[in-house]
Design a protein around this motif. Structure first.
Motif, PDB file in Angstrom:
ATOM      1  N   CYS A  69       0.830  -1.207   0.000  1.00  0.00           N
ATOM      2  CA  CYS A  69       0.000   0.000   0.000  1.00  0.00           C
ATOM      3  C   CYS A  69       0.866   1.259   0.000  1.00  0.00           C
ATOM      4  O   CYS A  69       0.373   2.349  -0.268  1.00  0.00           O
ATOM      5  CB  CYS A  69      -0.944  -0.003   1.198  1.00  0.00           C
ATOM      6  N   LEU A  70       2.169   1.090   0.266  1.00  0.00           N
ATOM      7  CA  LEU A  70       3.099   2.224   0.206  1.00  0.00           C
ATOM      8  C   LEU A  70       3.824   2.288  -1.134  1.00  0.00           C
ATOM      9  O   LEU A  70       4.632   3.184  -1.362  1.00  0.00           O
ATOM     10  CB  LEU A  70       4.133   2.116   1.332  1.00  0.00           C
ATOM     11  N   GLY A  76       0.357   3.762  -4.859  1.00  0.00           N
ATOM     12  CA  GLY A  76      -0.480   3.209  -3.790  1.00  0.00           C
ATOM     13  C   GLY A  76      -0.905   1.759  -3.940  1.00  0.00           C
ATOM     14  O   GLY A  76      -1.778   1.302  -3.205  1.00  0.00           O
ATOM     15  N   TRP A  81      -5.005  -0.082  10.440  1.00  0.00           N
ATOM     16  CA  TRP A  81      -4.989   1.339  10.735  1.00  0.00           C
ATOM     17  C   TRP A  81      -4.499   1.609  12.152  1.00  0.00           C
ATOM     18  O   TRP A  81      -3.635   2.461  12.392  1.00  0.00           O
ATOM     19  CB  TRP A  81      -6.389   1.906  10.517  1.00  0.00           C
ATOM     20  N   LEU A  83      -0.880  -0.819  12.809  1.00  0.00           N
ATOM     21  CA  LEU A  83       0.285  -0.656  11.923  1.00  0.00           C
ATOM     22  C   LEU A  83       0.428   0.772  11.409  1.00  0.00           C
ATOM     23  O   LEU A  83       1.376   1.069  10.684  1.00  0.00           O
ATOM     24  CB  LEU A  83       0.160  -1.593  10.713  1.00  0.00           C
ATOM     25  N   ASN A  84      -0.549   1.630  11.723  1.00  0.00           N
ATOM     26  CA  ASN A  84      -0.541   3.005  11.222  1.00  0.00           C
ATOM     27  C   ASN A  84      -0.634   3.071   9.704  1.00  0.00           C
ATOM     28  O   ASN A  84      -0.110   3.984   9.074  1.00  0.00           O
ATOM     29  CB  ASN A  84       0.701   3.767  11.708  1.00  0.00           C
ATOM     30  N   LEU A  85      -1.306   2.088   9.110  1.00  0.00           N
ATOM     31  CA  LEU A  85      -1.432   2.008   7.660  1.00  0.00           C
ATOM     32  C   LEU A  85      -2.890   2.049   7.221  1.00  0.00           C
ATOM     33  O   LEU A  85      -3.733   1.367   7.788  1.00  0.00           O
ATOM     34  CB  LEU A  85      -0.871   0.676   7.158  1.00  0.00           C
ATOM     35  N   MET A  86      -3.155   2.835   6.176  1.00  0.00           N
ATOM     36  CA  MET A  86      -4.467   2.828   5.542  1.00  0.00           C
ATOM     37  C   MET A  86      -4.412   1.769   4.442  1.00  0.00           C
ATOM     38  O   MET A  86      -3.642   1.895   3.500  1.00  0.00           O
ATOM     39  CB  MET A  86      -4.737   4.214   4.955  1.00  0.00           C
ATOM     40  N   GLY A 132      -3.683   0.800  -0.929  1.00  0.00           N
ATOM     41  CA  GLY A 132      -4.212   1.682   0.105  1.00  0.00           C
ATOM     42  C   GLY A 132      -5.161   2.746  -0.407  1.00  0.00           C
ATOM     43  O   GLY A 132      -5.559   3.622   0.346  1.00  0.00           O
ATOM     44  N   ASN A 133      -5.561   2.670  -1.673  1.00  0.00           N
ATOM     45  CA  ASN A 133      -6.348   3.758  -2.259  1.00  0.00           C
ATOM     46  C   ASN A 133      -7.833   3.562  -2.044  1.00  0.00           C
ATOM     47  O   ASN A 133      -8.456   2.745  -2.713  1.00  0.00           O
ATOM     48  CB  ASN A 133      -6.058   3.840  -3.759  1.00  0.00           C
ATOM     49  N   PRO A 135     -11.882   6.974   2.912  1.00  0.00           N
ATOM     50  CA  PRO A 135     -11.825   6.544   4.310  1.00  0.00           C
ATOM     51  C   PRO A 135     -13.180   6.520   5.018  1.00  0.00           C
ATOM     52  O   PRO A 135     -13.309   5.915   6.085  1.00  0.00           O
ATOM     53  CB  PRO A 135     -10.905   7.581   4.964  1.00  0.00           C
ATOM     54  N   ALA A 136     -14.194   7.151   4.432  1.00  0.00           N
ATOM     55  CA  ALA A 136     -15.468   7.314   5.153  1.00  0.00           C
ATOM     56  C   ALA A 136     -16.111   5.996   5.592  1.00  0.00           C
ATOM     57  O   ALA A 136     -16.542   5.885   6.749  1.00  0.00           O
ATOM     58  CB  ALA A 136     -16.442   8.151   4.315  1.00  0.00           C
ATOM     59  N   ILE A 152     -14.379   4.674   8.700  1.00  0.00           N
ATOM     60  CA  ILE A 152     -14.679   5.529   9.841  1.00  0.00           C
ATOM     61  C   ILE A 152     -16.064   5.214  10.390  1.00  0.00           C
ATOM     62  O   ILE A 152     -16.254   5.027  11.598  1.00  0.00           O
ATOM     63  CB  ILE A 152     -14.592   7.013   9.417  1.00  0.00           C
ATOM     64  N   LEU A 159       9.454   7.292   1.354  1.00  0.00           N
ATOM     65  CA  LEU A 159       8.370   7.354   0.373  1.00  0.00           C
ATOM     66  C   LEU A 159       8.509   8.599  -0.478  1.00  0.00           C
ATOM     67  O   LEU A 159       9.143   9.575  -0.068  1.00  0.00           O
ATOM     68  CB  LEU A 159       7.025   7.381   1.102  1.00  0.00           C
ATOM     69  N   TRP A 173      -2.561  10.761   5.506  1.00  0.00           N
ATOM     70  CA  TRP A 173      -3.536   9.680   5.493  1.00  0.00           C
ATOM     71  C   TRP A 173      -4.071   9.435   4.085  1.00  0.00           C
ATOM     72  O   TRP A 173      -4.148   8.294   3.610  1.00  0.00           O
ATOM     73  CB  TRP A 173      -4.669  10.029   6.466  1.00  0.00           C
ATOM     74  N   LEU A 192      -0.643   9.308   1.322  1.00  0.00           N
ATOM     75  CA  LEU A 192       0.431   8.329   1.532  1.00  0.00           C
ATOM     76  C   LEU A 192      -0.067   7.028   2.156  1.00  0.00           C
ATOM     77  O   LEU A 192       0.714   6.105   2.363  1.00  0.00           O
ATOM     78  CB  LEU A 192       1.507   8.926   2.460  1.00  0.00           C
ATOM     79  N   ASN A 193      -1.356   6.986   2.500  1.00  0.00           N
ATOM     80  CA  ASN A 193      -1.925   5.804   3.171  1.00  0.00           C
ATOM     81  C   ASN A 193      -1.284   5.546   4.528  1.00  0.00           C
ATOM     82  O   ASN A 193      -1.181   4.414   4.975  1.00  0.00           O
ATOM     83  CB  ASN A 193      -1.812   4.560   2.278  1.00  0.00           C
ATOM     84  N   LEU A 194      -0.846   6.616   5.190  1.00  0.00           N
ATOM     85  CA  LEU A 194      -0.164   6.499   6.476  1.00  0.00           C
ATOM     86  C   LEU A 194      -0.897   7.255   7.571  1.00  0.00           C
ATOM     87  O   LEU A 194      -1.321   8.394   7.372  1.00  0.00           O
ATOM     88  CB  LEU A 194       1.231   7.126   6.402  1.00  0.00           C
ATOM     89  N   MET A 195      -1.030   6.617   8.734  1.00  0.00           N
ATOM     90  CA  MET A 195      -1.552   7.288   9.908  1.00  0.00           C
ATOM     91  C   MET A 195      -0.352   7.901  10.639  1.00  0.00           C
ATOM     92  O   MET A 195       0.525   7.167  11.101  1.00  0.00           O
ATOM     93  CB  MET A 195      -2.251   6.250  10.788  1.00  0.00           C
ATOM     94  N   GLY A 224       3.282   7.268  14.705  1.00  0.00           N
ATOM     95  CA  GLY A 224       1.915   7.066  14.234  1.00  0.00           C
ATOM     96  C   GLY A 224       0.928   6.707  15.321  1.00  0.00           C
ATOM     97  O   GLY A 224      -0.213   6.381  15.022  1.00  0.00           O
ATOM     98  N   ILE A 238     -10.556  12.271  12.400  1.00  0.00           N
ATOM     99  CA  ILE A 238     -11.809  11.975  11.707  1.00  0.00           C
ATOM    100  C   ILE A 238     -12.779  13.149  11.861  1.00  0.00           C
ATOM    101  O   ILE A 238     -13.367  13.619  10.897  1.00  0.00           O
ATOM    102  CB  ILE A 238     -12.430  10.687  12.287  1.00  0.00           C
ATOM    103  N   ARG A 252     -14.281  15.504   8.948  1.00  0.00           N
ATOM    104  CA  ARG A 252     -15.728  15.628   8.780  1.00  0.00           C
ATOM    105  C   ARG A 252     -16.158  17.095   8.841  1.00  0.00           C
ATOM    106  O   ARG A 252     -16.952  17.558   8.032  1.00  0.00           O
ATOM    107  CB  ARG A 252     -16.452  14.848   9.896  1.00  0.00           C
ATOM    108  N   VAL A 304     -14.627  14.162   4.198  1.00  0.00           N
ATOM    109  CA  VAL A 304     -15.171  12.802   4.009  1.00  0.00           C
ATOM    110  C   VAL A 304     -16.690  12.862   4.126  1.00  0.00           C
ATOM    111  O   VAL A 304     -17.232  13.760   4.739  1.00  0.00           O
ATOM    112  CB  VAL A 304     -14.669  11.770   5.054  1.00  0.00           C
TER     113      VAL A 304
END
Lengths: 321, 321
Positions: free
Chosen positions: A46-47, A51, A268, A271-274, A304-305, A308-309, A312, B26, B268, B271-274, B304, B312, B316, B321
């Motif tokens: 995802c990185l 993406g 999320w 791992l802090n990853l989307m 990771g693309n 996000p809604a 959430i 990245l 987020w 980069l798909n990163l938290m 992260g 969030i 919002r 989102v």
């Protein structure tokens, strides 16, 4: 049928090394415990550039096309990660790219693809066939078609992810399954290097044509599956992909959308990853126990693309935030 | 004052290589354009073991302590990332770790620290001094205190992140600033290897003691800054950190909480990163233009670990989102 070899994969790796990101293998003792492995290694595709892992196959295809068919542009069909990946791979190598995309594709995907300099041709899903439209365009303009998964160059490029994973010497590797580009490539690379490794594919339950194909031994199809995993809504595995998968893969399992949300949430918050829904398929397969973990287990988080809604809202509805 | 040298940093790198993750650099053409750089490289330390760069210094400190003071446990004060990092580094090396933590520390941080096997001693911020409590405990039990940033081993460990960044030969590097462990270490490593590189620190506007120290030339303090960036609420830079920073850093700037949210949101969605608020400080410094980008600019996303709810709600409230 032209299937890639380990040598093709090694050449692909040398060809795309300067363009791709060598993505990290993350570790999580919490997730290892949850799936019942001594260690769990999470390959964070995802990185990857654009993406998703799709950039590996797209880069290899763009480079080989340029060497073998100089002076000709390329065309593909995709509303998703393959479109953006091929657009960017083409731009890097000065290769004109045309993408045939449905009118109702997500705005963000269209803009990403155009942002990488590709020409986007929109069509009406209900009125036109993308194959007919693409074939006509390709014929008229002298373009070559690079499909999203059923292609030897695409499979060899995706397989470079397997070469990188092999360095951690896993017992079990879980991979998401849509058209089968990644699963076929990774299973080929891994089993060539270590015949004892067990590779599993994971599909959305609503579109489990691969699981049914594997059980029955003949290629099955599915029409318009409704699933969160938009990257795995393919009607069937590609012919080349199926040929490799049936001989190299240990098992194929499926997971529900609810199980995908749980896996995405863990990525999320742990791992802090989307991770997009399709990208969380393989981890969900392990978390549900349907993919049996080994002492050293690896899993690919493929992309990771996503908007996000929904994640959430899911977390909120479960009282997690 | 014992300050680390480039040789200490190289030795730290060799010492912790097998424990830490070599985090990816990245790239994002979108963010590069936004900050006005030809290329922007984002060092994703939010993917480091325990979710922050703190694991580098903690690993180095645990290893050196074990070699130099065998048989003695260690103690630290922290309610945040340093606590979890030292707990895990200690566990890896069989070294008992005690953490003095305020009663009102986030439940998730306490559980993470305990999960890594550390003993957690809670205290009441209003009634007790953590220094007095810690010193008394250390004395009674024969423990050595490893502070979170003002320590040569911690700085040398954090500096290994600078060694990794130096390989991409940046013109400008932006780093978050709390107590100064990372900024001092990274600035030392980078300017030793290339005296022309420009290193900037970025602080929260509400706690800009570093910015004021840099402008005035003498160490300033701040009391109880209110900011989203909980990892940068330190009352002042450490003595060792300040000594290095004043001589090695080009400038220190500050950003508001609103600017932090914007940077977190971009991490987020692009980069798909938290990335936690403190982890987004340096990118926010570049996005606001207060850190002047160079042709090749690098930025560290330092951690992260955070509750996702505020981000969030912010997204919002902005209709994102």
């Amino acid at each position: 049928m032209d299937l890639p070899t380990l040598e093709d994969i090694r050449q692909a790796e040398a060809r795309i090394r300067g363009s791709i990101l060598r993505t990290p293998l993350l570790q999580s003792s919490h997730l290892a415990e949850r799936v019942g492995a001594d260690s769990l290694l999470l390959k964070a595709e995802c990185l990857q550039q654009t993406g998703s892992f799709k950039f590996r196959g797209a880069s290899n295809a763009a480079a080989r096309h340029l060497a073998e068919r100089p002076g000709r542009g390329i065309l593909t069909f995709s509303s998703g990660n393959h479109a953006a990946a091929l657009a960017r791979a083409g731009r890097e190598r000065g290769l004109p790219v045309t993408v045939v995309m449905p009118q109702d594709a997500p705005e963000v995907k269209r803009r990403a693809t155009e942002g990488y300099g590709a020409r986007v041709i929109l069509y009406d899903r209900d009125e036109q066939s993308r194959e007919a439209l693409g074939a006509e365009l390709a014929e008229r303009e002298g373009l070559d078609v690079i499909p999203p998964y059923d292609h030897s160059w695409i499979i060899a490029g995706a397989a470079t992810c397997g070469l990188e994973i092999s360095e951690c010497r896993p017992d079990v590797v879980a991979v998401c399954l849509g058209g089968g580009g990644l699963l076929a490539g990774v299973a080929l690379a891994l089993t060539e290097l270590d015949p004892a490794v067990r590779v599993y594919g994971v599909e959305p339950a609503a579109g489990n044509d691969g699981e049914r194909s594997f059980q029955s031994g003949t290629l099955q199809t599915v029409s318009n599956p409704k699933t969160l995993a938009d990257g795995a809504m393919t009607p069937s595995l590609g012919q080349r992909n199926w040929e490799i998968i049936r001989n190299r893969v240990t098992g194929i399992v499926s997971v529900t959308d609810e199980e995908l949300f749980e896996a995405m949430w863990l990525c999320w918050t742990r791992l802090n990853l989307m991770v997009e829904p399709t990208g969380a398929l393989a981890l969900a397969g392990l978390l549900t126990g349907r993919v049996p973990a080994g002492p050293r287990t690896a899993v690919i988080l493929t992309g990771g693309n996503c908007d996000p809604a929904p994640l959430i809202d899911w977390g909120r509805s479960r009282g997690l935030v």
